[in-house]
Design a protein around this motif. Structure first.
Motif, short mmCIF file in Angstrom:
data_model
loop_
_atom_site.label_atom_id
_atom_site.label_comp_id
_atom_site.label_asym_id
_atom_site.label_seq_id
_atom_site.Cartn_x
_atom_site.Cartn_y
_atom_site.Cartn_z
N TYR A 1 -34.19 23.64 34.59
CA TYR A 1 -33.47 25.05 35.05
C TYR A 1 -32.44 25.28 34.05
O TYR A 1 -31.63 24.36 33.61
CB TYR A 1 -33.01 24.94 36.58
N VAL A 2 -32.44 26.60 33.75
CA VAL A 2 -31.31 27.34 33.10
C VAL A 2 -30.35 28.10 34.25
O VAL A 2 -31.16 28.84 34.88
CB VAL A 2 -31.71 28.29 31.83
N TYR A 3 -29.28 27.71 34.33
CA TYR A 3 -28.17 28.38 35.21
C TYR A 3 -27.55 29.54 34.80
O TYR A 3 -26.82 29.24 33.86
CB TYR A 3 -27.49 27.44 36.07
N TYR B 1 -33.42 34.44 24.52
CA TYR B 1 -32.12 35.10 25.25
C TYR B 1 -31.40 34.07 26.05
O TYR B 1 -30.21 33.89 25.77
CB TYR B 1 -33.02 36.06 26.20
N LEU B 2 -32.05 33.27 26.61
CA LEU B 2 -31.29 32.14 27.46
C LEU B 2 -30.69 31.04 26.82
O LEU B 2 -29.28 30.78 27.02
CB LEU B 2 -32.16 31.65 28.79
N PRO C 1 -19.24 35.69 33.98
CA PRO C 1 -20.54 36.33 34.14
C PRO C 1 -21.08 36.51 32.60
O PRO C 1 -20.27 36.48 31.55
CB PRO C 1 -20.13 37.86 34.43
N ASP C 2 -22.11 36.18 32.61
CA ASP C 2 -23.28 36.02 31.19
C ASP C 2 -23.07 34.75 30.69
O ASP C 2 -23.79 34.50 29.57
CB ASP C 2 -22.74 37.07 30.25
N ASP C 3 -22.70 33.78 31.22
CA ASP C 3 -22.73 32.28 30.88
C ASP C 3 -24.03 31.66 31.28
O ASP C 3 -24.37 32.08 32.46
CB ASP C 3 -21.42 31.43 31.40
N ALA C 4 -24.50 30.72 30.51
CA ALA C 4 -25.58 30.15 31.23
C ALA C 4 -25.67 28.60 30.75
O ALA C 4 -25.00 28.18 29.57
CB ALA C 4 -26.82 30.64 30.57
N VAL C 5 -26.07 27.77 31.32
CA VAL C 5 -25.87 26.10 31.12
C VAL C 5 -27.41 25.69 31.78
O VAL C 5 -28.10 26.07 32.43
CB VAL C 5 -24.78 25.51 31.80
N ARG C 6 -27.45 24.58 30.76
CA ARG C 6 -28.63 23.83 31.41
C ARG C 6 -28.23 22.29 31.39
O ARG C 6 -26.92 22.00 30.95
CB ARG C 6 -29.87 23.55 30.15
N LEU C 7 -28.84 21.46 32.43
CA LEU C 7 -28.40 19.89 32.42
C LEU C 7 -28.18 19.40 31.24
O LEU C 7 -29.38 19.46 30.40
CB LEU C 7 -29.22 19.42 33.44
N PRO C 8 -27.35 18.62 30.85
CA PRO C 8 -27.37 17.83 29.58
C PRO C 8 -28.30 16.84 29.68
O PRO C 8 -29.15 16.83 30.57
CB PRO C 8 -26.03 17.28 29.51
N ASP C 9 -28.21 15.92 28.46
CA ASP C 9 -29.42 15.02 28.42
C ASP C 9 -29.50 14.17 29.85
O ASP C 9 -28.63 13.57 30.48
CB ASP C 9 -28.91 13.98 27.35
N PRO C 10 -30.76 13.88 30.38
CA PRO C 10 -30.75 13.41 31.65
C PRO C 10 -30.71 12.04 31.69
O PRO C 10 -30.39 11.53 32.60
CB PRO C 10 -32.51 13.68 31.87
N THR D 1 -22.17 29.17 25.70
CA THR D 1 -21.19 28.60 26.76
C THR D 1 -20.72 27.17 26.50
O THR D 1 -19.86 26.55 26.80
CB THR D 1 -22.00 28.65 27.96
N THR D 2 -22.00 26.49 25.75
CA THR D 2 -21.67 25.04 25.44
C THR D 2 -20.54 25.00 24.20
O THR D 2 -19.73 24.16 24.31
CB THR D 2 -22.95 24.37 24.53
N MET D 3 -20.53 26.10 23.34
CA MET D 3 -19.47 26.14 22.49
C MET D 3 -18.02 26.35 23.03
O MET D 3 -16.97 25.49 22.76
CB MET D 3 -19.72 27.37 21.59
N ARG D 4 -17.94 26.87 24.25
CA ARG D 4 -16.82 26.88 24.85
C ARG D 4 -16.45 25.64 25.80
O ARG D 4 -15.25 25.13 25.57
CB ARG D 4 -16.83 27.95 25.88
N THR D 5 -17.38 24.87 26.23
CA THR D 5 -17.18 23.53 26.62
C THR D 5 -16.61 22.65 25.38
O THR D 5 -15.59 21.98 25.60
CB THR D 5 -18.41 22.99 27.22
N GLU D 6 -17.13 22.84 24.39
CA GLU D 6 -16.76 21.75 23.13
C GLU D 6 -15.15 22.42 22.82
O GLU D 6 -14.51 21.33 22.43
CB GLU D 6 -17.64 21.96 21.85
#
Length: 201
Positions: free
Chosen positions: A22-24, A92-93, A50-59, A100-105
């Motif tokens: 999923y993409v959240y 888009y996603l 708002p407008d951020d999106a994340v995917r589960l990292p490497d399972p 969002t990942t760049m902000r986490t980094e």
């Protein structure tokens, strides 16, 4: 534009665990993204807007990831990745996920700074630029983050963060007004030249 989605409304300290596939996408409100380790350690790794999106990292990574609210309503939309067939939808996603990942980094980079005071000041700069509203000479932070949340974001303790915040108040870098954190814009904008040499452990 996007279909094959599921909407989740969160409020009052609710928790949603991330699942693979999923993409959240955060439609409204703010959410905390936590990383839970097998040894019981919990780390706040990002604050979503708002407008951020994340995917589960490497399972294969043996950690659990959760979205948490803090007495604030949030609207989260789940998109099943395999059900998205249009290239523009996936692009888009993925673009939102990358941002969002760049902000986490960036937060991870702050965590790696040697001194706790450096980490806190740079975190306040980051939060001011991402979430702050400008009023006169101040950034106003009205996102629900406790001292414990701030300490988790910089891998420190609540006691140390409280001590450093009190020190910054004495230096008139920050102040509290009716529950909101006011941060001096002129000082935090030039954080690179700010005196962060004090080591607190």
């Amino acid at each position: 534009m996007l279909n094959e989605c599921k909407e989740i409304l969160l409020s009052d300290d609710q928790i949603v665990s991330m699942e693979s596939g999923y993409v959240y996408y955060l439609q409204e409100g703010t959410l905390q993204l936590w990383e839970l380790h097998n040894d019981g350690v919990e780390i706040l790794i990002n604050v979503l807007k708002p407008d951020d999106a994340v995917r589960l990292p490497d399972p294969s990574i043996n950690s659990v990831y959760e979205f948490r609210t803090n007495k604030e309503k949030a609207q989260l939309i789940l998109y099943k990745w395999d059900s998205l067939h249009k290239i523009e939808e996936k692009y888009y996603l993925l673009n939102k996920v990358a941002t969002t990942t760049m902000r986490t980094e960036l937060i991870n980079h702050i965590k790696r700074k040697k001194f706790v005071k450096n980490r806190l000041v740079y975190l306040l700069q980051f939060l001011s630029q991402e979430f702050g509203e400008i009023e006169n000479q101040y950034y106003i932070l009205n996102i629900p983050l406790t001292h414990e949340h701030l300490s988790s974001l910089i891998l420190s303790s609540r006691v140390t963060v409280t001590k450093l915040l009190n020190e910054l108040k004495k230096q008139k870098v920050i102040t509290n007004v009716q529950g909101f954190l006011y941060i001096r814009k002129d000082l935090i904008d030039r954080v690179g030249s700010y005196d962060c040499s004090l080591e607190v452990v």
